[in-house]
Design a protein around this motif. Structure first.
Motif, PDB file in Angstrom:
ATOM      1  N   PHE A   7       0.623  -1.199  -0.113  1.00 39.60           N
ATOM      2  CA  PHE A   7       0.051   0.033   0.175  1.00 39.60           C
ATOM      3  C   PHE A   7       0.849   1.269   0.109  1.00 39.60           C
ATOM      4  O   PHE A   7       0.384   2.347   0.142  1.00 39.60           O
ATOM      5  CB  PHE A   7      -1.014  -0.223   1.033  1.00 39.60           C
ATOM      6  CG  PHE A   7      -1.839  -1.185   1.135  1.00 39.60           C
ATOM      7  CD1 PHE A   7      -2.979  -1.110   0.224  1.00 39.60           C
ATOM      8  CD2 PHE A   7      -2.079  -2.376   2.034  1.00 39.60           C
ATOM      9  CE1 PHE A   7      -3.805  -2.255   0.073  1.00 39.60           C
ATOM     10  CE2 PHE A   7      -2.663  -3.230   2.002  1.00 39.60           C
ATOM     11  CZ  PHE A   7      -3.828  -3.231   0.723  1.00 39.60           C
ATOM     12  N   GLU A   8       2.297   1.040  -0.437  1.00 38.15           N
ATOM     13  CA  GLU A   8       2.721   2.315  -0.489  1.00 38.15           C
ATOM     14  C   GLU A   8       2.421   3.333  -1.060  1.00 38.15           C
ATOM     15  O   GLU A   8       2.708   4.618  -0.916  1.00 38.15           O
ATOM     16  CB  GLU A   8       4.406   1.777  -0.868  1.00 38.15           C
ATOM     17  CG  GLU A   8       5.192   2.895  -0.872  1.00 38.15           C
ATOM     18  CD  GLU A   8       6.829   2.288  -1.201  1.00 38.15           C
ATOM     19  OE1 GLU A   8       7.858   2.766  -0.543  1.00 38.15           O
ATOM     20  OE2 GLU A   8       6.931   1.652  -1.954  1.00 38.15           O
ATOM     21  N   ASN A   9       1.615   3.303  -2.330  1.00 36.27           N
ATOM     22  CA  ASN A   9       1.267   4.262  -3.129  1.00 36.27           C
ATOM     23  C   ASN A   9      -0.265   4.302  -3.290  1.00 36.27           C
ATOM     24  O   ASN A   9      -0.876   4.836  -4.037  1.00 36.27           O
ATOM     25  CB  ASN A   9       1.851   4.080  -4.596  1.00 36.27           C
ATOM     26  CG  ASN A   9       3.125   4.176  -4.622  1.00 36.27           C
ATOM     27  OD1 ASN A   9       3.774   5.150  -4.138  1.00 36.27           O
ATOM     28  ND2 ASN A   9       3.807   3.307  -5.369  1.00 36.27           N
ATOM     29  N   TRP A  10      -1.088   3.733  -2.119  1.00 36.42           N
ATOM     30  CA  TRP A  10      -2.482   3.670  -1.920  1.00 36.42           C
ATOM     31  C   TRP A  10      -3.081   5.183  -2.186  1.00 36.42           C
ATOM     32  O   TRP A  10      -2.334   5.988  -1.463  1.00 36.42           O
ATOM     33  CB  TRP A  10      -2.876   2.863  -0.964  1.00 36.42           C
ATOM     34  CG  TRP A  10      -4.297   2.607  -0.571  1.00 36.42           C
ATOM     35  CD1 TRP A  10      -4.722   1.480  -1.042  1.00 36.42           C
ATOM     36  CD2 TRP A  10      -5.255   3.305  -0.114  1.00 36.42           C
ATOM     37  NE1 TRP A  10      -6.226   1.524  -0.811  1.00 36.42           N
ATOM     38  CE2 TRP A  10      -6.473   2.751  -0.329  1.00 36.42           C
ATOM     39  CE3 TRP A  10      -5.331   4.692   0.744  1.00 36.42           C
ATOM     40  CZ2 TRP A  10      -7.696   3.360   0.069  1.00 36.42           C
ATOM     41  CZ3 TRP A  10      -6.292   5.225   1.100  1.00 36.42           C
ATOM     42  CH2 TRP A  10      -7.703   4.372   0.904  1.00 36.42           C
ATOM     43  N   GLN A  11      -3.947   5.083  -2.855  1.00 38.16           N
ATOM     44  CA  GLN A  11      -4.863   6.551  -2.740  1.00 38.16           C
ATOM     45  C   GLN A  11      -6.163   6.010  -2.595  1.00 38.16           C
ATOM     46  O   GLN A  11      -6.764   4.684  -3.080  1.00 38.16           O
ATOM     47  CB  GLN A  11      -4.680   6.950  -4.171  1.00 38.16           C
ATOM     48  CG  GLN A  11      -3.145   7.566  -4.471  1.00 38.16           C
ATOM     49  CD  GLN A  11      -3.201   8.435  -5.798  1.00 38.16           C
ATOM     50  OE1 GLN A  11      -3.986   8.401  -6.434  1.00 38.16           O
ATOM     51  NE2 GLN A  11      -1.987   8.672  -6.007  1.00 38.16           N
ATOM     52  N   TYR A  12      -7.203   6.991  -2.064  1.00 37.81           N
ATOM     53  CA  TYR A  12      -8.703   6.529  -2.056  1.00 37.81           C
ATOM     54  C   TYR A  12      -9.058   6.270  -3.432  1.00 37.81           C
ATOM     55  O   TYR A  12      -8.987   7.191  -4.336  1.00 37.81           O
ATOM     56  CB  TYR A  12      -9.121   7.781  -1.340  1.00 37.81           C
ATOM     57  CG  TYR A  12      -8.936   7.875   0.254  1.00 37.81           C
ATOM     58  CD1 TYR A  12      -9.759   6.849   1.026  1.00 37.81           C
ATOM     59  CD2 TYR A  12      -7.799   8.543   0.769  1.00 37.81           C
ATOM     60  CE1 TYR A  12      -9.760   7.040   2.307  1.00 37.81           C
ATOM     61  CE2 TYR A  12      -7.583   8.413   2.099  1.00 37.81           C
ATOM     62  CZ  TYR A  12      -8.516   7.584   2.983  1.00 37.81           C
ATOM     63  OH  TYR A  12      -8.223   7.494   4.396  1.00 37.81           O
ATOM     64  N   PRO A  13      -9.936   5.446  -3.629  1.00 31.19           N
ATOM     65  CA  PRO A  13     -10.361   5.036  -4.894  1.00 31.19           C
ATOM     66  C   PRO A  13     -11.747   6.136  -5.284  1.00 31.19           C
ATOM     67  O   PRO A  13     -12.191   6.645  -4.287  1.00 31.19           O
ATOM     68  CB  PRO A  13     -11.199   3.674  -4.641  1.00 31.19           C
ATOM     69  CG  PRO A  13     -11.606   3.494  -3.262  1.00 31.19           C
ATOM     70  CD  PRO A  13     -10.279   4.439  -2.470  1.00 31.19           C
ATOM     71  N   HIS A  14     -11.804   6.260  -6.361  1.00 29.20           N
ATOM     72  CA  HIS A  14     -12.960   7.184  -6.918  1.00 29.20           C
ATOM     73  C   HIS A  14     -14.205   6.630  -6.779  1.00 29.20           C
ATOM     74  O   HIS A  14     -14.175   5.469  -7.573  1.00 29.20           O
ATOM     75  CB  HIS A  14     -12.339   7.847  -8.344  1.00 29.20           C
ATOM     76  CG  HIS A  14     -13.695   8.567  -8.912  1.00 29.20           C
ATOM     77  ND1 HIS A  14     -14.186   9.768  -8.430  1.00 29.20           N
ATOM     78  CD2 HIS A  14     -14.547   8.300  -9.778  1.00 29.20           C
ATOM     79  CE1 HIS A  14     -15.009  10.220  -9.116  1.00 29.20           C
ATOM     80  NE2 HIS A  14     -15.696   9.214 -10.006  1.00 29.20           N
ATOM     81  N   ILE A  15     -15.401   6.960  -6.076  1.00 28.02           N
ATOM     82  CA  ILE A  15     -16.385   6.167  -6.027  1.00 28.02           C
ATOM     83  C   ILE A  15     -17.606   7.023  -6.609  1.00 28.02           C
ATOM     84  O   ILE A  15     -17.814   8.080  -6.156  1.00 28.02           O
ATOM     85  CB  ILE A  15     -16.716   5.671  -4.329  1.00 28.02           C
ATOM     86  CG1 ILE A  15     -15.541   4.837  -3.871  1.00 28.02           C
ATOM     87  CG2 ILE A  15     -18.003   5.011  -4.325  1.00 28.02           C
ATOM     88  CD1 ILE A  15     -15.645   4.884  -2.415  1.00 28.02           C
ATOM     89  N   GLU A  16     -18.383   6.413  -7.318  1.00 31.19           N
ATOM     90  CA  GLU A  16     -19.515   6.853  -7.911  1.00 31.19           C
ATOM     91  C   GLU A  16     -20.758   6.260  -7.551  1.00 31.19           C
ATOM     92  O   GLU A  16     -20.528   4.931  -7.528  1.00 31.19           O
ATOM     93  CB  GLU A  16     -19.642   6.902  -9.671  1.00 31.19           C
ATOM     94  CG  GLU A  16     -18.537   8.049  -9.983  1.00 31.19           C
ATOM     95  CD  GLU A  16     -18.552   8.236 -11.493  1.00 31.19           C
ATOM     96  OE1 GLU A  16     -19.825   8.419 -12.120  1.00 31.19           O
ATOM     97  OE2 GLU A  16     -17.481   7.931 -12.153  1.00 31.19           O
ATOM     98  N   GLU A  17     -21.865   6.782  -7.147  1.00 26.57           N
ATOM     99  CA  GLU A  17     -22.987   6.097  -6.515  1.00 26.57           C
ATOM    100  C   GLU A  17     -23.599   5.153  -7.556  1.00 26.57           C
ATOM    101  O   GLU A  17     -23.723   5.191  -8.793  1.00 26.57           O
ATOM    102  CB  GLU A  17     -24.189   7.157  -6.424  1.00 26.57           C
ATOM    103  CG  GLU A  17     -25.579   6.808  -6.016  1.00 26.57           C
ATOM    104  CD  GLU A  17     -25.392   6.212  -4.602  1.00 26.57           C
ATOM    105  OE1 GLU A  17     -26.554   5.174  -4.272  1.00 26.57           O
ATOM    106  OE2 GLU A  17     -24.606   6.714  -3.855  1.00 26.57           O
TER     107      GLU A  17
END
Length: 135
Positions: A7-17
């Motif tokens: 998870f070194e480069n982990w980013q929050y995922p883009h979530i669409e409804e």
């Protein structure tokens, strides 16, 4: 302890409804989802966060899992909490109002209808505690 740079480069995922993320999991009622850092949610999983779903840091959820904060079958509703470093095996279902404890592991194909405490392994239909996790 093993050095895990997964998870070194982990980013929050883009979530669409109601639309698949780039990892192919879906959230309905996304405003009710609290997603922690360094989480891993498997493909084809479904989260209904109408009454709140909290996924704390470093939680892993296998593919094809379902997490429901509301059930249209029996009209139950309640916040679901997956505590830090818990792991949910593939094809498992978590029903409304359930908390899975810190570091606990839920085996694949389990149905979680009751709270699971910290530091245990649980599985089955319904999920039952099998053993404690020893340090």
């Amino acid at each position: 302890m093993q050095n895990n740079n997964r998870f070194e480069n982990w980013q929050y995922p883009h979530i669409e409804e109601g639309k698949p993320t780039k990892y192919n999991w879906i959230v309905q009622n996304k405003e009710g989802l609290e997603l922690g850092f360094a989480t891993d949610i498997g493909a084809f999983s479904y989260i209904n966060a109408k009454h709140g779903v909290v996924i704390e840091d470093e939680v892993q959820i296998g593919s094809h899992c379902s997490i429901y904060s509301i059930s249209t079958i029996d009209n139950k509703a309640g916040k679901v909490t997956l505590k830090k470093n818990s792991k949910i095996g593939s094809h498992s279902t978590i029903l409304p109002g359930v908390t899975v404890g810190k570091n606990s592991i839920i085996g694949a194909h389990s149905l979680v209808i009751n709270d699971i405490p910290d530091d245990v392994v649980a599985f089955g239909v319904p999920a039952k505690i099998i053993r404690k996790i020893d340090e």
